[in-house]
Enzyme design. Structure first.
Site, short mmCIF file in Angstrom:
data_model
loop_
_atom_site.label_atom_id
_atom_site.label_comp_id
_atom_site.label_asym_id
_atom_site.label_seq_id
_atom_site.Cartn_x
_atom_site.Cartn_y
_atom_site.Cartn_z
N ASP A 23 39.50 -42.97 -45.56
CA ASP A 23 39.53 -43.14 -44.11
C ASP A 23 40.35 -42.08 -43.39
O ASP A 23 40.99 -42.36 -42.37
CB ASP A 23 40.02 -44.56 -43.75
CG ASP A 23 39.26 -45.63 -44.51
OD1 ASP A 23 38.03 -45.61 -44.43
OD2 ASP A 23 39.89 -46.46 -45.19
N GLY A 25 39.01 -39.45 -42.01
CA GLY A 25 38.16 -38.76 -41.03
C GLY A 25 37.39 -37.61 -41.68
O GLY A 25 37.10 -36.60 -41.04
N GLY A 50 32.77 -45.78 -46.12
CA GLY A 50 32.34 -46.04 -44.74
C GLY A 50 32.67 -44.79 -43.94
O GLY A 50 33.82 -44.52 -43.66
N HIS A 51 31.66 -43.99 -43.64
CA HIS A 51 31.89 -42.70 -43.00
C HIS A 51 31.42 -42.75 -41.55
O HIS A 51 30.23 -42.86 -41.28
CB HIS A 51 31.18 -41.59 -43.77
CG HIS A 51 31.76 -41.36 -45.15
ND1 HIS A 51 31.09 -40.73 -46.16
CD2 HIS A 51 32.96 -41.70 -45.66
CE1 HIS A 51 31.87 -40.67 -47.24
NE2 HIS A 51 33.01 -41.27 -46.96
N THR A 134 35.81 -53.52 -52.21
CA THR A 134 34.90 -53.71 -51.08
C THR A 134 33.74 -54.65 -51.43
O THR A 134 32.84 -54.85 -50.64
CB THR A 134 34.33 -52.36 -50.61
OG1 THR A 134 33.51 -51.84 -51.65
CG2 THR A 134 35.43 -51.37 -50.27
N THR A 349 34.49 -53.74 -42.08
CA THR A 349 35.00 -55.10 -42.27
C THR A 349 35.92 -55.57 -41.14
O THR A 349 36.14 -56.78 -41.00
CB THR A 349 35.85 -55.14 -43.55
OG1 THR A 349 36.89 -54.15 -43.43
CG2 THR A 349 35.02 -54.83 -44.79
N ARG A 351 38.98 -55.27 -41.30
CA ARG A 351 40.25 -55.63 -41.96
C ARG A 351 41.39 -54.74 -41.44
O ARG A 351 41.19 -53.54 -41.25
CB ARG A 351 40.15 -55.35 -43.47
CG ARG A 351 39.37 -56.34 -44.26
CD ARG A 351 39.69 -56.22 -45.75
NE ARG A 351 39.12 -55.04 -46.39
CZ ARG A 351 39.28 -54.76 -47.67
NH1 ARG A 351 40.02 -55.53 -48.44
NH2 ARG A 351 38.72 -53.69 -48.21
N PRO A 352 42.58 -55.31 -41.28
CA PRO A 352 43.70 -54.45 -40.88
C PRO A 352 44.03 -53.48 -42.00
O PRO A 352 43.99 -53.84 -43.17
CB PRO A 352 44.85 -55.43 -40.66
CG PRO A 352 44.48 -56.69 -41.35
CD PRO A 352 42.98 -56.71 -41.48
N GLY A 452 41.16 -36.22 -31.66
CA GLY A 452 40.40 -37.35 -31.13
C GLY A 452 39.21 -37.58 -32.05
O GLY A 452 38.91 -36.73 -32.88
P1 IMP Z 1 35.99 -50.51 -54.72
O1 IMP Z 1 35.81 -49.04 -54.58
O2 IMP Z 1 35.05 -51.32 -53.84
O3 IMP Z 1 35.97 -50.97 -56.16
O4 IMP Z 1 37.47 -50.87 -54.20
C1 IMP Z 1 38.63 -50.42 -54.89
C2 IMP Z 1 39.72 -50.01 -53.92
O5 IMP Z 1 39.33 -48.81 -53.25
C3 IMP Z 1 40.01 -51.03 -52.84
O6 IMP Z 1 41.39 -51.01 -52.55
C4 IMP Z 1 39.21 -50.53 -51.66
O7 IMP Z 1 39.71 -51.00 -50.44
C5 IMP Z 1 39.37 -49.03 -51.83
N1 IMP Z 1 38.28 -48.26 -51.24
C6 IMP Z 1 37.03 -48.13 -51.73
N2 IMP Z 1 36.30 -47.33 -50.93
C7 IMP Z 1 37.09 -46.94 -49.92
C8 IMP Z 1 36.91 -46.08 -48.79
O8 IMP Z 1 35.86 -45.48 -48.58
N3 IMP Z 1 38.01 -45.96 -47.97
C9 IMP Z 1 39.20 -46.56 -48.24
N4 IMP Z 1 39.40 -47.34 -49.27
C10 IMP Z 1 38.37 -47.54 -50.12
#
Ligand code: IMP
Length: 478
Positions: A23, A25, A50-51, A134, A349, A351-352, A452
């Site tokens: 995340d 950017g 998530g891009h 995720t 999500t 999520r915070p 930005g």
């Molecule tokens: P998984 O990749 O779904 O198995 O998740 C494993 C860990 O990687 C978790 O803490 C997720 O929140 C984190 N994670 C997976 N993909 C991303 C992403 O694209 N951005 C930030 N965290 C991620």
């Protein structure tokens, strides 16, 4: 003595990776420089990414398709190192097409990608709370790829297997539901129904993907050898690498730049440079170590409880006064305020995210270890919030030159509100100081500051050897 002359190649490849916890950017930077490439390629992960891209044509959040959909001449390649979620891929293709973008002939998917099977989602769900995955089934999918056989049956399915005989694969996948999940606790009616729905639609998904599948493992090599330039788009980030991150709080694929030359289906002879993307206010969405987290353990515990209960953006904005928390004496409150004021919530999500100060020690280690040539730093515009915090300046973690101990250095605060991103001389002195400080501490060139979310809100520094400028003469249309 040199024993051989390195080959000079008509085309090149660059690799872009996140330097922190995801995340940062990355998609915005890809979208900004994609026009200088012929192919943007993914090499790891899947729908766990998530891009988000903000363009004059609107905002789009991509998970599996590379982040250059708005550049019509660019091929979008999904390499064999990715774990394909067929159901989400079809939804994503439909979303892109509904934005008026035609993917025919542009989207190319290696038929050796591992396919996430219906059981993988359920298995991921069973253990997901520990590391807050995720829940996209990515970990079990890669585990089954390595396991190859389970209960006497194949456990890993590549896209090409499904393309060759979907029914036969689905039959084995169905048997795996009983073998893998029959005895598993927690497999409730919802999980069974979800699994059934996936089975019911898998054949349709395979048929829709067929047009994009590429069976030649030398597809990219041939294109680059003919002059095409490739940019590899890393998903997740360096601190989440399955080996180099802190187990078990990692993703299940390799996120390091060298893996682009495994999962991205290109020989390393074409490599030119490695681009890192970081964020000035750091965030982490999963559990696990985060040395500069504001509020430390209390913040991690809060995140853990919030992700289990589904508490997110709305609950926080209803309950807290971000401005009041910003001036608090307690770093935990400051973390909450920065999350709210800089919108650090999961793109999909809500999520915070856990929030922390910029960690230049960590960045130096990752730059040295994984070979990063230039860094783009996003969210520099958000740093002015620290001016209203107890720090009254921008705190960054560094190592003291005298004692070698970790320390927090507070840099002068500055505002970028009136900057013209196309003119780096419009940056205030404080921003130049931050750039110089990072270059000195991390031993890397800073290529740009994000001011930005939009693509055009990026100041690019002329003195950084930005890859699309190097070797621009060999930019081919192959
Ligand atoms: P998984 O990749 O779904 O198995 O998740 C494993 C860990 O990687 C978790 O803490 C997720 O929140 C984190 N994670 C997976 N993909 C991303 C992403 O694209 N951005 C930030 N965290 C991620």
């Amino acid at each position: 003595m040199v024993h051989h002359v390195p080959p000079t190649t008509p085309g090149h490849s660059d690799v872009l990776v996140g330097l922190q916890y995801g995340d940062e950017g990355k998609a915005k930077v890809i979208d900004m420089i994609a026009g200088d490439y012929d192919v943007i390629a993914r090499f790891n992960g899947g729908a766990n990414a998530g891009h988000t891209i903000d363009t004059p044509r609107g905002r789009i959040v991509l998970q599996q398709v590379p982040s250059a959909v708005f550049h019509e001449h660019v091929t979008l390649y999904i390499g064999s190192g990715c774990a394909l979620n067929l159901w989400k891929l079809i939804a994503e293709i439909e979303l892109i097409e509904s934005a008026g973008i035609d993917l025919t002939g542009r989207l190319v998917i290696s038929d050796r990608c591992a396919v996430v099977a219906p059981t993988h989602f359920v298995l991921d769900g069973l253990n997901s709370d520990e590391i807050s995955t995720t829940r996209n089934g990515i970990g079990p999918c890669y585990a089954d790829r390595a396991r190859r056989v389970s209960g006497g049956e194949r456990s890993n399915w590549q896209l090409r297997d499904l393309l060759a005989d979907t029914d036969a694969v689905v039959e084995v996948m169905r048997r795996a539901v009983e073998i893998e999940l029959g005895a598993a606790s927690g497999l409730g009616a919802d999980a069974r129904e979800e699994t059934e729905q996936r089975f019911a639609s898998i054949a349709d998904c395979v048929e829709r993907v067929r047009a994009f599948a590429e069976s030649d493992p030398a597809y990219l090599s041939r294109r680059v050898a003919a002059g095409a330039n490739v940019l590899f788009e890393g998903a997740q980030s360096l601190m989440l690498d399955v080996v180099h991150g802190d187990q078990p709080f990692v993703t299940s694929s390799h996120t390091v730049p060298a893996y682009a030359y495994v999962g991205g289906d290109l020989p390393p002879r074409f490599h030119r440079s490695t681009i890192g993307v970081a964020k000035a206010i750091v965030s982490r969405v999963g559990n696990g170590p985060f040395p500069t987290e504001l509020g430390g353990e209390a913040s991690e515990e809060y995140f853990d409880a919030a992700s289990r209960s589904g508490r997110g953006r709305e609950a926080e904005s209803a309950e807290y006064d971000a401005e009041a928390l910003l001036g608090s004496d307690d770093d935990y409150d400051l973390g909450v305020a920065l999350r709210m004021l800089t919108n650090e919530y999961g793109a999909g999500t809500g999520r915070p995210r856990r929030v922390g100060i910029l960690d230049l020690d960590q960045m130096r280690t990752t730059v040295e270890t994984f070979g990063i040539d230039v860094v783009y730093l996003n969210k520099v515009d958000c740093l002015d919030l620290y001016g209203r915090s107890r720090y009254e300046g921008v705190p960054v973690k560094t190592t003291s030159a005298n004692t070698g101990a970790s320390t927090v250095t507070v840099l002068p605060v500055f505002s970028t509100e009136n900057c013209d991103p196309s003119d780096e001389t419009s940056l205030p002195a404080g921003a130049r100081k931050l750039k110089d400080f990072i270059e000195e501490q991390v031993h890397v060139r800073v290529a740009g500051f994000g001011l930005g979310p939009e693509r055009e809100r990026m100041v690019r520094f002329a003195d950084a050897p930005v890859p699309d400028l190097v070797g621009a003469d060999s930019h081919g249309g192959a």
